[in-house]
Design an enzyme around this catalytic site. Structure first.
Site, short mmCIF file in Angstrom:
data_model
loop_
_atom_site.label_atom_id
_atom_site.label_comp_id
_atom_site.label_asym_id
_atom_site.label_seq_id
_atom_site.Cartn_x
_atom_site.Cartn_y
_atom_site.Cartn_z
N GLY A 13 -45.81 -7.00 -24.82
CA GLY A 13 -45.07 -5.90 -24.20
C GLY A 13 -44.11 -6.42 -23.15
CB SER A 15 -38.98 -6.06 -24.64
OG SER A 15 -39.86 -5.05 -25.11
NE ARG A 16 -39.56 -0.43 -24.48
CZ ARG A 16 -40.45 0.55 -24.47
NH1 ARG A 16 -40.56 1.36 -23.44
NH2 ARG A 16 -41.27 0.71 -25.49
CE1 TYR A 156 -52.62 3.92 -21.75
CE2 TYR A 156 -53.76 4.90 -19.89
CZ TYR A 156 -52.84 4.00 -20.39
OH TYR A 156 -52.15 3.17 -19.54
CB ALA A 158 -61.81 5.42 -25.56
CE LYS A 160 -54.28 0.63 -21.33
NZ LYS A 160 -53.63 -0.67 -21.30
CB ILE A 189 -46.40 1.29 -12.59
CG1 ILE A 189 -47.77 0.79 -12.10
CG2 ILE A 189 -45.30 0.27 -12.26
CD1 ILE A 189 -47.93 0.57 -10.62
P1 NAP Z 1 -43.72 0.52 -21.44
O1 NAP Z 1 -42.64 0.53 -20.41
O2 NAP Z 1 -43.85 1.72 -22.34
O3 NAP Z 1 -43.56 -0.83 -22.34
C1 NAP Z 1 -44.44 -1.05 -23.39
C2 NAP Z 1 -44.21 -2.43 -23.99
O4 NAP Z 1 -45.25 -2.65 -24.96
C3 NAP Z 1 -42.89 -2.59 -24.72
O5 NAP Z 1 -42.41 -3.90 -24.54
C4 NAP Z 1 -43.29 -2.37 -26.18
O6 NAP Z 1 -42.41 -2.99 -27.13
C5 NAP Z 1 -44.65 -3.04 -26.20
N1 NAP Z 1 -45.50 -2.59 -27.32
C6 NAP Z 1 -45.87 -1.32 -27.63
N2 NAP Z 1 -46.62 -1.32 -28.77
C7 NAP Z 1 -46.71 -2.62 -29.17
C8 NAP Z 1 -47.29 -3.25 -30.29
N3 NAP Z 1 -47.95 -2.57 -31.24
N4 NAP Z 1 -47.16 -4.59 -30.40
C9 NAP Z 1 -46.47 -5.32 -29.47
N5 NAP Z 1 -45.89 -4.76 -28.39
C10 NAP Z 1 -45.99 -3.42 -28.26
O7 NAP Z 1 -45.16 0.35 -20.76
P2 NAP Z 1 -45.58 -0.04 -19.24
O8 NAP Z 1 -45.58 1.18 -18.42
O9 NAP Z 1 -44.81 -1.22 -18.82
O10 NAP Z 1 -47.13 -0.40 -19.48
C11 NAP Z 1 -47.57 -1.72 -19.65
C12 NAP Z 1 -49.09 -1.71 -19.59
O11 NAP Z 1 -49.54 -1.19 -18.33
C13 NAP Z 1 -49.75 -0.84 -20.66
O12 NAP Z 1 -50.90 -1.48 -21.16
C14 NAP Z 1 -50.15 0.41 -19.91
O13 NAP Z 1 -51.24 1.05 -20.50
C15 NAP Z 1 -50.49 -0.17 -18.55
N6 NAP Z 1 -50.42 0.80 -17.47
C16 NAP Z 1 -49.23 1.40 -17.15
C17 NAP Z 1 -49.19 2.33 -16.11
C18 NAP Z 1 -47.91 3.02 -15.71
O14 NAP Z 1 -47.99 3.94 -14.89
N7 NAP Z 1 -46.76 2.64 -16.24
C19 NAP Z 1 -50.36 2.63 -15.40
C20 NAP Z 1 -51.55 1.97 -15.75
C21 NAP Z 1 -51.56 1.06 -16.78
P3 NAP Z 1 -41.11 -2.19 -27.69
O15 NAP Z 1 -40.14 -2.15 -26.53
O16 NAP Z 1 -40.62 -2.99 -28.83
O17 NAP Z 1 -41.57 -0.82 -28.07
#
Ligand code: NAP
Length: 246
Positions: A13, A15-16, A156, A158, A160, A189
């Protein structure tokens, strides 16, 4: 901050959002980063452009982490090119919120497959490489939902919670090989993952965070880099909360 010069780091993950900040932080500290993304090529290309001077040490690979074959092919390529890896960050994750009574099989399975089985697939391939060099750092990105729960997030939550269970068992299997396995648990975040929240929801959720704000991606990256560093040599099987006091 700590030095990762000469180390090879895999970030899912990448890229973003949080994964991009983690990848940039490793690049800034001298690591070579293999960033994995699912299929959003535009975001991946944007990231490559943004990393400017670090471009030569960043590889972005498209790989669906929920697919065991794709993951094992990716790690075979990594082994040929880099021999081994030092750090794995399991960050890729998705949400598909729905009340449990209304949740279809697809929404349940997709979230479990990517967030939990994806973490398993990546750990299995990485540990086989790390075992050979008797060193490694794995950090899994979980969520407070794993322990406190959230309406509409049974799938989600389960997935995590499963990551935490996996972490606590795997660390026991790898401890003697100097491979540590930990979790970082970010609170709210600011990323695209929570883009769907309405302004009213954002206001409400900020009220329940004691620091009264959402976290920034670099605040998660800093915690991840510490656990991934040589300085965290006696920390394994733990969950580091980075959530403003939730
Ligand atoms: P995000 O901005 O939605 O980015 C998700 C990333 O995961 C993207 O690079 C996406 O690739 C990649 N991805 C999704 N499905 C995938 C797959 N099947 N195989 C490979 N890569 C995949 O998410 P984020 O907010 O940065 O979250 C990152 C982590 O932090 C996650 O595990 C999330 O559960 C956890 N988290 C986030 C928050 C929050 O508030 N943001 C809070 C607690 C925990 P593409 O760009 O190609 O789709």
């Amino acid at each position: 901050m700590t030095d990762f010069k000469g180390q090879t780091v895999v970030v899912s993950g990448a890229s973003r959002g949080i994964g991009k900040a983690i990848s940039l932080a490793f690049l800034e500290q001298g690591a070579t980063v293999i960033g994995v993304y699912a299929g959003n090529h535009a975001a991946a290309e944007r990231f490559l452009e943004e990393c400017g001077m670090f471009k030569g040490r960043l590889q972005l690979q498209q790989c669906d982490i929920s697919d065991a074959t794709q993951v094992s092919t990716l790690f075979q390529k990594i082994e040929v090119e880099f021999d081994t890896i030092d750090v794995l960050i399991n960050n890729a994750g998705v949400r598909q919120d729905k009340l449990l009574a209304l949740m279809d099989d697809k929404s349940w399975q997709k979230v479990i497959d990517i967030n939990l089985t994806g973490t398993f697939n990546m750990c299995r391939s990485a540990v086989l490489l790390m075992m050979k060099q008797k060193y490694g750092r794995i950090v899994n990105i979980t969520s407070p939902v794993a322990t406190i729960g959230f309406t509409g997030q049974t799938n989600y939550g389960a997935s995590k919670a499963g990551q935490i269970g996996l972490t606590r068992s795997l660390c026991k299997e790898t401890a003697r090989k100097k491979i540590t396995v930990n979790c970082v648990s970010p609170g709210f975040i600011d990323t695209e993952l929570i883009d769907d929240l309405s302004p009213e929801q954002v206001k409400e959720y900020k009220k329940i965070v004691p620091m009264r704000r959402f976290g920034k991606v670099n605040e998660i990256a800093d915690a991840v880099l510490f656990l991934a560093s040589k300085k965290a040599s006696y920390i394994t099987g733990t969950v580091l909360d980075v959530n403003g006091g939730l």
